[in-house]
Design a protein around this motif. Structure first.
Motif, short mmCIF file in Angstrom:
data_model
loop_
_atom_site.label_atom_id
_atom_site.label_comp_id
_atom_site.label_asym_id
_atom_site.label_seq_id
_atom_site.Cartn_x
_atom_site.Cartn_y
_atom_site.Cartn_z
N VAL A 200 0.84 -1.21 0.00
CA VAL A 200 0.00 0.00 0.00
C VAL A 200 0.87 1.25 0.00
CG1 VAL A 200 -1.79 1.28 1.24
CG2 VAL A 200 -1.83 -1.22 1.24
N ASP A 201 0.48 2.20 -0.85
CA ASP A 201 1.08 3.54 -0.81
C ASP A 201 0.35 4.29 0.31
OD1 ASP A 201 1.54 6.30 -1.19
OD2 ASP A 201 2.03 5.97 -3.30
N HIS A 202 1.05 4.58 1.39
CA HIS A 202 0.40 5.13 2.57
C HIS A 202 -0.07 6.57 2.38
CE1 HIS A 202 1.27 1.58 4.91
NE2 HIS A 202 2.53 1.63 4.51
N GLN A 203 0.38 7.23 1.33
CA GLN A 203 -0.09 8.58 1.04
C GLN A 203 -1.42 8.57 0.30
OE1 GLN A 203 3.14 10.54 -1.00
NE2 GLN A 203 4.06 11.24 0.92
N THR A 204 -1.56 7.62 -0.62
CA THR A 204 -2.78 7.59 -1.45
C THR A 204 -3.74 6.48 -1.04
OG1 THR A 204 -1.80 6.10 -3.08
CG2 THR A 204 -1.44 8.47 -3.39
N GLY A 205 -3.24 5.46 -0.34
CA GLY A 205 -4.07 4.31 0.01
C GLY A 205 -4.25 3.32 -1.13
N GLU A 206 -3.62 3.61 -2.27
CA GLU A 206 -3.71 2.75 -3.45
C GLU A 206 -2.60 1.69 -3.42
OE1 GLU A 206 -6.07 2.92 -5.89
OE2 GLU A 206 -7.04 4.43 -4.62
N PRO A 207 -2.73 0.64 -4.24
CA PRO A 207 -1.64 -0.33 -4.34
C PRO A 207 -0.33 0.36 -4.71
CG PRO A 207 -3.59 -1.19 -5.41
CD PRO A 207 -3.89 0.23 -5.06
N SER A 208 0.75 0.00 -4.03
CA SER A 208 2.03 0.69 -4.19
C SER A 208 2.70 0.36 -5.52
CB SER A 208 2.97 0.32 -3.04
OG SER A 208 3.34 -1.05 -3.15
N LYS A 209 3.65 1.21 -5.91
CA LYS A 209 4.43 0.97 -7.12
C LYS A 209 5.25 -0.31 -6.99
CE LYS A 209 4.88 5.79 -8.62
NZ LYS A 209 5.83 6.90 -8.91
N VAL A 210 5.76 -0.55 -5.78
CA VAL A 210 6.55 -1.76 -5.56
C VAL A 210 5.68 -3.01 -5.73
CG1 VAL A 210 7.92 -3.08 -3.89
CG2 VAL A 210 8.19 -0.60 -4.05
N LEU A 211 4.43 -2.95 -5.24
CA LEU A 211 3.53 -4.09 -5.41
C LEU A 211 3.25 -4.31 -6.90
CD1 LEU A 211 1.71 -6.28 -4.22
CD2 LEU A 211 -0.14 -4.60 -4.16
N HIS A 212 2.95 -3.23 -7.63
CA HIS A 212 2.71 -3.35 -9.07
C HIS A 212 3.91 -4.00 -9.75
CE1 HIS A 212 -0.92 -1.19 -10.77
NE2 HIS A 212 -1.10 -1.08 -9.46
N ALA A 213 5.10 -3.47 -9.48
CA ALA A 213 6.31 -3.98 -10.13
C ALA A 213 6.53 -5.44 -9.77
CB ALA A 213 7.52 -3.14 -9.72
N THR A 214 6.29 -5.81 -8.53
CA THR A 214 6.51 -7.19 -8.08
C THR A 214 5.54 -8.15 -8.74
OG1 THR A 214 7.37 -6.41 -5.95
CG2 THR A 214 6.60 -8.69 -6.06
N LEU A 215 4.27 -7.78 -8.79
CA LEU A 215 3.26 -8.65 -9.41
C LEU A 215 3.53 -8.81 -10.91
CD1 LEU A 215 0.08 -7.26 -7.60
CD2 LEU A 215 1.27 -9.41 -7.12
N ILE A 216 3.90 -7.72 -11.58
CA ILE A 216 4.23 -7.80 -13.01
C ILE A 216 5.47 -8.66 -13.21
CG2 ILE A 216 4.95 -6.46 -15.03
CD1 ILE A 216 3.24 -4.13 -13.84
N ALA A 217 6.46 -8.53 -12.32
CA ALA A 217 7.68 -9.33 -12.43
C ALA A 217 7.37 -10.82 -12.31
CB ALA A 217 8.68 -8.91 -11.35
N TYR A 218 6.48 -11.19 -11.40
CA TYR A 218 6.10 -12.60 -11.28
C TYR A 218 5.31 -13.07 -12.50
CZ TYR A 218 7.81 -13.42 -6.55
OH TYR A 218 8.63 -13.62 -5.46
#
Length: 526
Positions: free
Chosen positions: A299-317
């Motif tokens: 979670v991006d704690h500023q926006t409450g949206e899924p974080s960039k790291v989560l996006h990158a990790t899921l796409i990497a998998y």
């Protein structure tokens, strides 16, 4: 503000123009030291010759750019220096020498990270385990090891593989066999693996492989575009592709659209993961594991949206699962269709399992689907898979940066900030490793004399699952998945290549097929 960027664009655009037009006038000019290398020109280096050879690959059916590179490497003693335009990022070593690879991946691992350049090229997964180095990489790897080693995940995946083969793949093949229709097996396997990988990562089946063959979701070819443009970025100075990205033209425009589609797909899958009905058992997909155990990652704690790291990790998998198994399957089937004696060997190995299964089922005409546990011990099928991956590795090259000056075992001196590209395609064609028949598809090279066990080949000679500390965590999972799928196909059907269909690698970072894999399928008479 925009006008201040224009002076910085002038030189890259001039270099791009020169690189684009010189190949129109020089098609056969070669290096004097190695006639298989393009000539090195003032200012632009070898770039015009590289562009010319790539144009040739695109234009001429059967002209394989990877074979040209392999021949140049062999003529250079398995390591060569490529020089690009002056002051560009295109000065790098290319190698397929196993002793160099062992040095970089194991003996002196810390000196050869992925590097910032690799993270920039694969910017959609920047910050994930695919691009991370140092402590950040170790943190990601520890999470990945925890996530992928869970017994409940492996049991869940084995059921998914079986169900998808039984309810999706085999009915479609039977339909093609019954109607006599030609079928693009690369497309079919691409849909199958996309479904299975999405199920692993998000716990959601997008149902790309189902009755009626629904329209292909936009995210599926978008993942192909990521790998194609990554290859293009490697063939030009970073300043040029960054200029094209800024201008939003050419391959960078295609990449931007692909990235938009993939990020939209990830958001959609996250929402479906959150709202889908759960059974009594806890979900075991990767996204559920991350959100349950590493909420700060998600979670991006500023926006409450899924974080960039989560996006990158899921796409990497998604890339790690889809682009390995999804390219291995069609090339393996291609090699099997060209070598019927290998298919016969796989069927002999499957026969005892099928006979035991037949005694338990009442319908003699039923299609046979094999469990992952049943195919685990099948060494000839395993050897057939590895032999195909040797000749057609899922990922075509690896990239390493140099932290400190060093001397490779081959004697080549490398300097800090140098870039080294490892050609996995060429590695599978090194005669000193694989013998005089290195261009032949021969699974027996992987087997002991009695044929009962697999021979050990060190990972620095067979790099398809990486080597050293970065060895692929999903290796055994991928092997089991391929063996389960291929066993069902070759036991139930006879497969043939469509006459006249040209099978050729596409210019991409992964071993995609340029023209697909058109095949005829017939129900096998038992």
């Amino acid at each position: 503000m925009a006008f201040s960027i224009l002076p910085g664009l002038f030189l890259p655009l001039v270099m791009l123009a020169v690189a684009a037009f010189i190949p129109l006038f020089i098609k056969s000019k070669k290096s004097k030291t190695n006639p298989l290398l393009p000539v090195e020109w003032p200012l632009v280096g070898m770039l015009p010759g590289i562009v010319a050879s790539l144009r040739s690959h695109v234009a001429a059916a059967g002209d394989n750019w990877y074979d040209i590179l392999t021949s140049a490497l062999v003529a250079s003693g398995h390591t060569l220096k490529v020089r690009g335009p002056l002051a560009s990022s295109m000065n790098f070593f290319v190698t397929c020498d196993p002793v160099n690879i062992r040095h970089m991946y194991t003996s002196n691992f810390a000196n050869y990270p992925k590097g910032e350049g690799f993270a920039e090229i694969f910017d959609i997964v920047e910050g994930s385990f695919l691009t991370a180095d140092g402590e950040n990489w170790r943190w990601h790897r520890d999470i990945g090891r925890q996530a992928l080693a869970r017994p409940e995940l492996l049991a869940y995946l084995a059921c998914c593989w079986r169900d998808k083969v039984e309810e999706g793949l085999l009915p479609l093949l039977s339909h093609a066999a019954g109607t006599g229709a030609m079928i693009n097996m690369e497309d079919l396997f691409g849909r199958l693996v996309f479904d299975l990988t999405t199920t692993l990562v998000f716990g959601v089946d997008p149902c790309c492989l189902s009755a009626g063959m629904p329209p292909m979701p936009a995210a599926l070819p978008a993942f192909d575009a990521i790998m194609e443009v990554a290859f293009v970025r490697h063939t030009m100075p970073a300043s040029v592709w960054k200029a094209l990205r800024w201008l939003k033209v050419g391959p960078e425009r295609k990449l931007a659209e692909a990235q938009r589609l993939i990020h939209g797909f990830v958001l959609d899958m996250i929402k479906k993961n959150m709202v889908q009905e759960r059974g009594t058992a806890a979900p075991v997909d990767l996204l559920s594991f991350f959100t349950a155990n590493y909420s700060d990652l998600c979670v991006d704690h500023q926006t409450g949206e899924p974080s960039k790291v989560l996006h990158a990790t899921l796409i990497a998998y998604m890339i790690a699962g889809r682009d390995t198994v999804g390219t291995t399957l069609p090339w393996l089937l291609y090699n099997l269709a060209k070598n019927p004696h290998v298919v016969a060997g796989i069927r002999r190995e499957l026969a005892p399992i099928a006979a035991a299964r037949a005694r338990r089922q009442q319908d003699d005409d039923a299609l046979m689907v094999f469990e992952a546990q049943e195919t685990k011990a099948l060494v000839y099928l395993h050897a057939a898979m590895f032999e195909s991956m040797r000749l057609y590795p899922p990922i075509l090259y690896e990239r390493k940066s140099v932290l400190a000056d060093d001397v490779l075992p081959s004697g080549h001196q490398v300097r800090a900030r140098d870039v080294i590209l490892i050609s996995l395609y060429a590695m599978g064609r090194v005669e000193s490793v694989w013998g005089k028949d290195h261009r032949e598809y021969r699974p027996e090279r992987w087997l002991s004399v009695d044929g009962c066990s697999l021979l050990h080949v060190p990972s620095h000679k067979f790099l398809v699952f990486n080597s050293g500390p970065r060895m692929c965590l999903g290796k055994e999972m991928s092997i089991a998945q391929v063996k389960t799928i291929v066993a069902a196909v070759v036991w139930n059907y006879d497969i043939e290549l469509v006459e006249g269909h040209v099978v050729q690698p596409k210019l991409s970072a992964s071993m995609q097929m340029k023209n697909g894999l058109m095949m005829a399928v017939k129900r096998r008479g038992m």
